[in-house]
Design an enzyme around this catalytic site. Sequence first.
Site, short mmCIF file in Angstrom:
data_model
loop_
_atom_site.label_atom_id
_atom_site.label_comp_id
_atom_site.label_asym_id
_atom_site.label_seq_id
_atom_site.Cartn_x
_atom_site.Cartn_y
_atom_site.Cartn_z
N ARG A 35 -8.49 19.82 -9.13
CA ARG A 35 -8.53 18.78 -10.17
C ARG A 35 -8.09 19.30 -11.54
O ARG A 35 -8.63 18.89 -12.57
CB ARG A 35 -9.94 18.17 -10.29
CG ARG A 35 -10.39 17.40 -9.08
CD ARG A 35 -10.03 15.94 -9.19
NE ARG A 35 -10.45 15.21 -8.00
CZ ARG A 35 -11.43 14.31 -7.98
NH1 ARG A 35 -12.07 14.03 -9.08
NH2 ARG A 35 -11.74 13.70 -6.86
N ARG A 39 -9.37 14.09 -16.24
CA ARG A 39 -9.95 13.49 -17.44
C ARG A 39 -10.41 14.47 -18.51
O ARG A 39 -10.67 14.08 -19.63
CB ARG A 39 -11.09 12.56 -17.05
CG ARG A 39 -10.60 11.25 -16.47
CD ARG A 39 -11.72 10.46 -15.86
NE ARG A 39 -12.27 11.18 -14.70
CZ ARG A 39 -13.32 10.78 -14.00
NH1 ARG A 39 -13.98 9.72 -14.36
NH2 ARG A 39 -13.72 11.48 -12.96
N ARG A 48 -2.98 8.21 -18.53
CA ARG A 48 -3.78 7.33 -17.67
C ARG A 48 -3.90 5.95 -18.33
O ARG A 48 -3.82 4.92 -17.66
CB ARG A 48 -5.14 7.98 -17.49
CG ARG A 48 -6.20 7.17 -16.83
CD ARG A 48 -6.07 7.24 -15.32
NE ARG A 48 -7.27 6.72 -14.70
CZ ARG A 48 -7.57 5.43 -14.65
NH1 ARG A 48 -6.77 4.54 -15.17
NH2 ARG A 48 -8.69 5.04 -14.07
N ASP A 85 -4.16 11.06 -4.81
CA ASP A 85 -5.55 11.01 -4.40
C ASP A 85 -5.62 10.93 -2.89
O ASP A 85 -4.69 10.43 -2.25
CB ASP A 85 -6.27 9.80 -5.01
CG ASP A 85 -7.77 9.95 -4.88
OD1 ASP A 85 -8.38 10.64 -5.71
OD2 ASP A 85 -8.35 9.44 -3.89
N TYR A 161 -14.89 7.48 3.48
CA TYR A 161 -14.67 6.46 2.44
C TYR A 161 -14.23 5.14 3.06
O TYR A 161 -14.63 4.06 2.61
CB TYR A 161 -13.62 6.96 1.43
CG TYR A 161 -14.14 8.08 0.55
CD1 TYR A 161 -14.87 7.79 -0.60
CD2 TYR A 161 -13.91 9.41 0.87
CE1 TYR A 161 -15.35 8.82 -1.40
CE2 TYR A 161 -14.39 10.43 0.08
CZ TYR A 161 -15.11 10.13 -1.05
OH TYR A 161 -15.60 11.15 -1.84
O1 1CP Z 1 -6.50 18.38 -8.14
C1 1CP Z 1 -5.69 17.72 -8.82
O2 1CP Z 1 -5.48 17.92 -10.02
C2 1CP Z 1 -4.83 16.69 -8.11
C3 1CP Z 1 -5.31 15.36 -8.05
C4 1CP Z 1 -6.49 14.92 -7.19
C5 1CP Z 1 -6.97 15.40 -5.95
C6 1CP Z 1 -6.52 16.62 -5.17
C7 1CP Z 1 -7.27 13.78 -7.52
C8 1CP Z 1 -7.09 12.98 -8.74
N1 1CP Z 1 -8.14 13.55 -6.48
C9 1CP Z 1 -7.99 14.53 -5.52
C10 1CP Z 1 -8.70 14.65 -4.25
C11 1CP Z 1 -9.90 13.82 -3.97
N2 1CP Z 1 -10.11 12.50 -4.29
C12 1CP Z 1 -11.00 14.24 -3.20
C13 1CP Z 1 -11.10 15.61 -2.55
C14 1CP Z 1 -11.48 16.69 -3.49
C15 1CP Z 1 -12.82 16.58 -4.16
O3 1CP Z 1 -13.85 16.57 -3.45
O4 1CP Z 1 -12.84 16.54 -5.39
C16 1CP Z 1 -11.91 13.18 -3.12
C17 1CP Z 1 -13.25 13.17 -2.41
C18 1CP Z 1 -11.34 12.08 -3.80
C19 1CP Z 1 -11.90 10.70 -3.93
C20 1CP Z 1 -12.06 10.31 -5.34
N3 1CP Z 1 -10.99 9.98 -6.14
C21 1CP Z 1 -13.23 10.30 -6.12
C22 1CP Z 1 -14.63 10.68 -5.62
C23 1CP Z 1 -15.40 9.47 -5.28
C24 1CP Z 1 -16.80 9.71 -4.76
O5 1CP Z 1 -17.70 9.10 -5.35
O6 1CP Z 1 -17.03 10.43 -3.78
C25 1CP Z 1 -12.87 9.90 -7.41
C26 1CP Z 1 -13.77 9.67 -8.58
C27 1CP Z 1 -11.44 9.71 -7.42
C28 1CP Z 1 -10.57 9.34 -8.57
C29 1CP Z 1 -9.73 10.42 -9.10
N4 1CP Z 1 -8.83 11.15 -8.33
C30 1CP Z 1 -8.17 12.05 -9.14
C31 1CP Z 1 -8.68 11.89 -10.49
C32 1CP Z 1 -8.21 12.63 -11.69
C33 1CP Z 1 -9.64 10.88 -10.44
C34 1CP Z 1 -10.42 10.33 -11.62
C35 1CP Z 1 -10.04 8.91 -11.86
C36 1CP Z 1 -9.46 8.53 -13.19
O7 1CP Z 1 -8.67 9.20 -13.84
O8 1CP Z 1 -9.80 7.41 -13.58
#
Ligand code: 1CP
Length: 355
Positions: A35, A39, A48, A85, A161
């Site tokens: 990540r 943010r 964003r 994502d 999910y």
């Molecule tokens: O790593 C990076 O910089 C690349 C981008 C990336 C990756 C690899 C994002 C951007 N998401 C992910 C993977 C991801 N997404 C995972 C696996 C890794 C981990 O456990 O962190 C998972 C479980 C998700 C699902 C997801 N997407 C969640 C979690 C939800 C939950 O409650 O379990 C969330 C909050 C997101 C949104 C998201 N994805 C990425 C970002 C920067 C965000 C934040 C949203 C935003 O900017 O509004």
Amino acid sequence: MAESAERKPTATAKRRFLEPFRGEALDVPPIWLMRQAGRYLPEYRATRADAGDFLTLCYTPKLAAEVTLQPIRRYGFDAAILFSDILVVPDALGQTVRFVEGEGPRLDPIRAVGDLGQLDPAKTATKFGLVSETVARLRQDLPAETALIGFCGAPWTVATYMVQGQGSADQAEARLWAYRDPDGFEKLIDVLVETSIDYLDQQVKAGADCLQIFDTWAGSLPDDEFDRWVVSPTRTIREAIRDLHPDVPVIGFPRGAGAAAVWYVSETGVNGIGCDTATPPFVMSEAFDDEDVVVQGNLDPLLLVAGGSHLDERVDEILDLMRGKRFIFNLGHGIVPQTPPENVARLVERVRSKG
Ligand code: 1CP
């Protein structure tokens, strides 16, 4: 095609990130952070806001490439990770996926075999095409020495999910479906395996040098279930990618796998193992010695928020522990939004100067 086959060996030779996969233990380990785009960076929040919706950001190659590059410009990480994502896969398959501001993902849940009809692998072409376009742009815009990591969620984690309809602490709905109707649940996993292979193949063809499979919820399954829903689908994906792209390393991140992580490595054949925050130091440094695998991890993302001398000490400890090993410095899970960007700079500087 001939052109890319010729281009690859010389260009990738410059990417230090790939050295551990070629058998080298570097004095200064490569570093990137899960990540790393996100943010905590003001420039991410600005892009964003321009994109509006989160999925629009993921599907707009110019903007997705821009946010991927932002942490590279700031910190010069050894690898960039494609901005996307894991829920792009269910979205592309036709499930309704929304990202609700301040709440996270919301999906119209799939709870039984009868709901699988709405998923159509043939529908994925347009959206996967947009992601590939982002990858191709990135390969052009990234410095030659920066590796590009493509990724997908592991079938199990993506399924949690899809079935729950949102994030959850216990992934209960997917686990219950898997216990009550394993053959039905397997049909969902099979769709995800095939679609993920296609998705990763497209990312490599567009220019990804390495792939990571995120299995965030691997730790919620007991042994036999872990084998069937985590190990087996990951092995199928890994083998398919090896057949298609023998030189592209695959990193597995089975978060929470605990003692089963060694077995996961030997059974799936991944080239890299992402260790989570809870992995004890002796496991990182010794448990994988008999495996042909690169170890990646595992600084606590909250220590990166806290910063200060405690951060420095832990970084030094990890570096000392992994000295002489094929190792990639990373966190044990993703960066959290409240991370001060200057702490990330401090971390990168420390790793590079102490290596
Ligand atoms: O790593 C990076 O910089 C690349 C981008 C990336 C990756 C690899 C994002 C951007 N998401 C992910 C993977 C991801 N997404 C995972 C696996 C890794 C981990 O456990 O962190 C998972 C479980 C998700 C699902 C997801 N997407 C969640 C979690 C939800 C939950 O409650 O379990 C969330 C909050 C997101 C949104 C998201 N994805 C990425 C970002 C920067 C965000 C934040 C949203 C935003 O900017 O509004």
